[in-house]
Scaffold this active site. Sequence first.
Site, PDB file in Angstrom:
ATOM      1  N   GLN A  61       2.121  -6.027   5.604  1.00 26.11           N
ATOM      2  CA  GLN A  61       2.321  -5.697   4.220  1.00 26.11           C
ATOM      3  C   GLN A  61       3.747  -6.087   3.839  1.00 26.11           C
ATOM      4  O   GLN A  61       4.539  -6.429   4.712  1.00 26.11           O
ATOM      5  CB  GLN A  61       2.090  -4.212   3.979  1.00 26.11           C
ATOM      6  CG  GLN A  61       0.675  -3.774   4.325  1.00 26.11           C
ATOM      7  CD  GLN A  61       0.297  -2.372   3.832  1.00 26.11           C
ATOM      8  OE1 GLN A  61       1.078  -1.725   3.139  1.00 26.11           O
ATOM      9  NE2 GLN A  61      -0.882  -1.896   4.209  1.00 26.11           N
ATOM     10  N   ASN A 102     -12.349  -1.254  -1.192  1.00 29.99           N
ATOM     11  CA  ASN A 102     -11.648  -1.862  -0.048  1.00 29.99           C
ATOM     12  C   ASN A 102     -12.318  -1.394   1.236  1.00 29.99           C
ATOM     13  O   ASN A 102     -12.598  -0.200   1.400  1.00 29.99           O
ATOM     14  CB  ASN A 102     -10.186  -1.403  -0.023  1.00 29.99           C
ATOM     15  CG  ASN A 102      -9.492  -1.752   1.294  1.00 29.99           C
ATOM     16  OD1 ASN A 102      -9.194  -2.910   1.566  1.00 29.99           O
ATOM     17  ND2 ASN A 102      -9.266  -0.749   2.142  1.00 29.99           N
ATOM     18  N   GLU A 103     -12.572  -2.315   2.140  1.00 28.61           N
ATOM     19  CA  GLU A 103     -13.191  -1.974   3.431  1.00 28.61           C
ATOM     20  C   GLU A 103     -14.290  -0.926   3.200  1.00 28.61           C
ATOM     21  O   GLU A 103     -14.282   0.156   3.812  1.00 28.61           O
ATOM     22  CB  GLU A 103     -12.148  -1.519   4.453  1.00 28.61           C
ATOM     23  CG  GLU A 103     -11.173  -2.636   4.778  1.00 28.61           C
ATOM     24  CD  GLU A 103     -10.335  -2.460   6.044  1.00 28.61           C
ATOM     25  OE1 GLU A 103     -10.321  -1.363   6.627  1.00 28.61           O
ATOM     26  OE2 GLU A 103      -9.702  -3.445   6.467  1.00 28.61           O
ATOM     27  N   GLU A 118       0.845  -1.202   0.000  1.00 30.04           N
ATOM     28  CA  GLU A 118       0.000   0.000   0.000  1.00 30.04           C
ATOM     29  C   GLU A 118       0.879   1.249   0.000  1.00 30.04           C
ATOM     30  O   GLU A 118       2.006   1.239   0.500  1.00 30.04           O
ATOM     31  CB  GLU A 118      -0.897  -0.022   1.263  1.00 30.04           C
ATOM     32  CG  GLU A 118      -1.812   1.186   1.363  1.00 30.04           C
ATOM     33  CD  GLU A 118      -2.922   1.029   2.396  1.00 30.04           C
ATOM     34  OE1 GLU A 118      -2.898   0.058   3.184  1.00 30.04           O
ATOM     35  OE2 GLU A 118      -3.817   1.901   2.413  1.00 30.04           O
ATOM     36  N   TYR A 163      -6.983  -9.171  11.341  1.00 30.41           N
ATOM     37  CA  TYR A 163      -5.679  -8.833  11.917  1.00 30.41           C
ATOM     38  C   TYR A 163      -5.527  -9.447  13.298  1.00 30.41           C
ATOM     39  O   TYR A 163      -6.499  -9.567  14.056  1.00 30.41           O
ATOM     40  CB  TYR A 163      -5.509  -7.315  12.016  1.00 30.41           C
ATOM     41  CG  TYR A 163      -5.179  -6.668  10.686  1.00 30.41           C
ATOM     42  CD1 TYR A 163      -3.882  -6.690  10.199  1.00 30.41           C
ATOM     43  CD2 TYR A 163      -6.163  -6.052   9.915  1.00 30.41           C
ATOM     44  CE1 TYR A 163      -3.555  -6.105   8.973  1.00 30.41           C
ATOM     45  CE2 TYR A 163      -5.846  -5.471   8.683  1.00 30.41           C
ATOM     46  CZ  TYR A 163      -4.536  -5.503   8.221  1.00 30.41           C
ATOM     47  OH  TYR A 163      -4.210  -4.937   7.018  1.00 30.41           O
ATOM     48  N   GLU A 218      -6.152  -9.187   3.559  1.00 31.81           N
ATOM     49  CA  GLU A 218      -5.328  -8.483   4.565  1.00 31.81           C
ATOM     50  C   GLU A 218      -5.320  -9.335   5.819  1.00 31.81           C
ATOM     51  O   GLU A 218      -6.391  -9.648   6.366  1.00 31.81           O
ATOM     52  CB  GLU A 218      -5.886  -7.089   4.891  1.00 31.81           C
ATOM     53  CG  GLU A 218      -5.689  -6.102   3.768  1.00 31.81           C
ATOM     54  CD  GLU A 218      -6.105  -4.675   4.134  1.00 31.81           C
ATOM     55  OE1 GLU A 218      -6.045  -4.301   5.327  1.00 31.81           O
ATOM     56  OE2 GLU A 218      -6.497  -3.942   3.211  1.00 31.81           O
TER      57      GLU A 218
HETATM   58  O1  AHR Z   1      -3.091  -2.532   6.187  1.00 28.44           O
HETATM   59  C1  AHR Z   1      -3.401  -1.315   6.769  1.00 28.44           C
HETATM   60  C2  AHR Z   1      -4.874  -0.952   6.628  1.00 28.44           C
HETATM   61  O2  AHR Z   1      -5.668  -1.868   7.323  1.00 28.44           O
HETATM   62  C3  AHR Z   1      -5.452  -0.988   5.240  1.00 28.44           C
HETATM   63  O3  AHR Z   1      -5.204   0.170   4.529  1.00 28.44           O
HETATM   64  C4  AHR Z   1      -6.915  -1.132   5.496  1.00 28.44           C
HETATM   65  O4  AHR Z   1      -7.583  -1.794   4.451  1.00 28.44           O
HETATM   66  C5  AHR Z   1      -6.978  -1.879   6.810  1.00 28.44           C
HETATM   67  O5  AHR Z   1      -7.818  -1.285   7.715  1.00 28.44           O
END
Ligand code: AHR
Length: 510
Positions: free
Chosen positions: A356, A183-184, A37, A250, A307
Site C-alpha cells: 500500500q 472487495n474480496e 487503506e 501477493y 492489490e
Molecule cells: O492489503 C491488505 C489486505 O489484503 C486488504 O485489506 C485485503 O483486500 C487483502 O486481503
Amino acid sequence: MMAVTVGADAQKKTTAGIMPGAEGYTISKEIYGQFAEHLGSCIYGGLWVGKDSPIPNTQGYRNDVLQALRDIKVPVMRWPGGCFADEYHWMDGVGPQEQRPRMVNNNWGGTVEDNSFGTHEFLNLCELLGCEPYVSMNVGSGTVEETAKWVEYMTAKDGPMAKLRKQNGREEPWKVKYVGVGNESWGCGGSMRIEFYSDLYRRYSTYCRDYDGNKLFKIASGASDYDYNWTEVAMKQIGTRMKGLSLHYYTCYTWEGSKGSATNFSDEQYYWAVAKCGTGMKEVLDKHCDIMDRYDAKGRVKLLVDEWGTWWDEEPGSVPGHLYQQNAMRDAIVAAFSLNLFHQYTKRVSMTNIAQVANVLQSMVLTKGDKMVLTPTYYVFKMYTPNMEAVNIPLSIQTDTFTAENERDKDHPRQSPYVSISASRSKDGSVNVNLANADLKDSNEVTIDLGLAGGSIQDALVLTSADMKDHNTFENPFKVQPKPFSGAGIKNGKLVVKMPRLSVVTLTVR
Ligand code: AHR
C-alpha cells in the site's frame, strides 16, 4: 525445503529484440496506481496528520509525503480498503470531525478508528495530487441505499445528498471515475460464492448512477491468485455490466504462519520471491486473461490488479495487525519484475494498485513522527515514470533462468529469468528501457536490438546495493537510492547495458 538452481559465477549475457509481429499497447498510467487503506498507519500518520499537527502539513496532509507522491505522479488511489471497505459506513466519515462516531477496525488489530479521515479528506487529497480516486463500496455489510447515496453525495450537483455535501463544506461535486463494488467478496468482503456475488454486483451496481456528466467505471470484486472459477463465473454472469474485474496477487509464502522477515532472508527465499512475482504472476495473468478473452474478445472488460506486492512478517515491535513492514532491495527487484510484466498486459490490464502507499506492506514511504523515508520500491516507481502512457514495445528475450521451489508452495515450482526487461516509446518518440537483474552473483551484459536509427542515452539511472537485504531506515535513509548509470552504450545501433548484479536500471534513448 526450498531449492534454487543458480548459474556459475561468471558474467552472463542476455540478448533481446523487438518481437516480430507483436502489437504494442499503450501503458495506461494507472498501471502505477496506489492503494490506501484504513490499516495501521497508512492513513493516520502516513498520509494524514490533521491540520493541528506539529508535523508540517497542507490541510492536514503531511507535506513530505505529498511531495514524494507528486514526484512519482500517482495516477490513481484506491480507498478506503481492502477489507476495511466492507465494514465502512461512509456517513460516519462526513460532517464535523469531532462529531464523527468511532468504530472498531475489526480487520486490522481492533484499533479504534475515529473517522477523522473520510470522503472529503480522501477526495480532496486526490485533487491535491491530481490523481483519480477509486472508491470501494461496502457490499459485505452495507446496504444498497448507502451505496447509492454515497455516489450521489460525491458526484451529484443537486438533490438531497448534494445538499448534505454542501452543508459539509463542499459546493461542487467531485469527479469520481472508479468505484469498486465490494472487495474480496469471497473472503473478508462477505465470504460469498461467486454465483451469489454476481447477483449482488448486478444489484448494487444498478444504483451506482452517473450524475451530471460524471461517468462511473464500475469494478467487480475479483479473484485471488489461482481462483479461475471466480473469473469464469463473473464473466458469464456479470459480463459487460462491469467495466473492470479485479484480481489480487501477493508475493508471499503462505497465508498460514510466518511469511518470513522483510529484512532477514536467505538467497533461496529471495529467488523464490523473484520467481513468484515474475513467472508466477505471468501464469496467473495469462490464465485470467484467457478466460476473459473467451467471453469478451474485444477486451471491453478490463482486468485490474488492484492489490499486489510483497507481504512479509510485520516488523518486530510494531503493532500486531498493522502490517508494517520494511522494504529492501529484494522488494525493488519484485517491483521492477512486476511492472515490466504489467507492461506486457495492458491490452487487458488497465490498472494496478500496489499495496500500500504508506507504512503498510510494500509501501512507497515509511513514516515515524515527523520523519519519512523513501523505500527502494518508491525509487523503482520514480525511475519508471517515463513509461506512463507510452506504447509498450514487445520484446523477445534470451536470458539465463533459475528454478525456484518452495515446500509451502509445492504446486508451483517456477522457472524464472534472471533478467527482466521492458521497453516503451513515448509520444515524443523517445524510447524508455527498464531492466532488472535479479542475479545475486553475476553481472549481465544485455544487448537489445531496438532498431535504433540514432539518438543518445539519457537519464540513465541504477538502483543497486551491496546486499539484497539492504534497506532505508530513519537513521540511514539514503542507503538504497538511485544513482547515475554509466554502464550503457549504443554499439552498431544496438543498446548494450552492463547490468550489475542485483540491480534495476532505467534509461531513455532520445
Ligand atoms: O492489503 C491488505 C489486505 O489484503 C486488504 O485489506 C485485503 O483486500 C487483502 O486481503
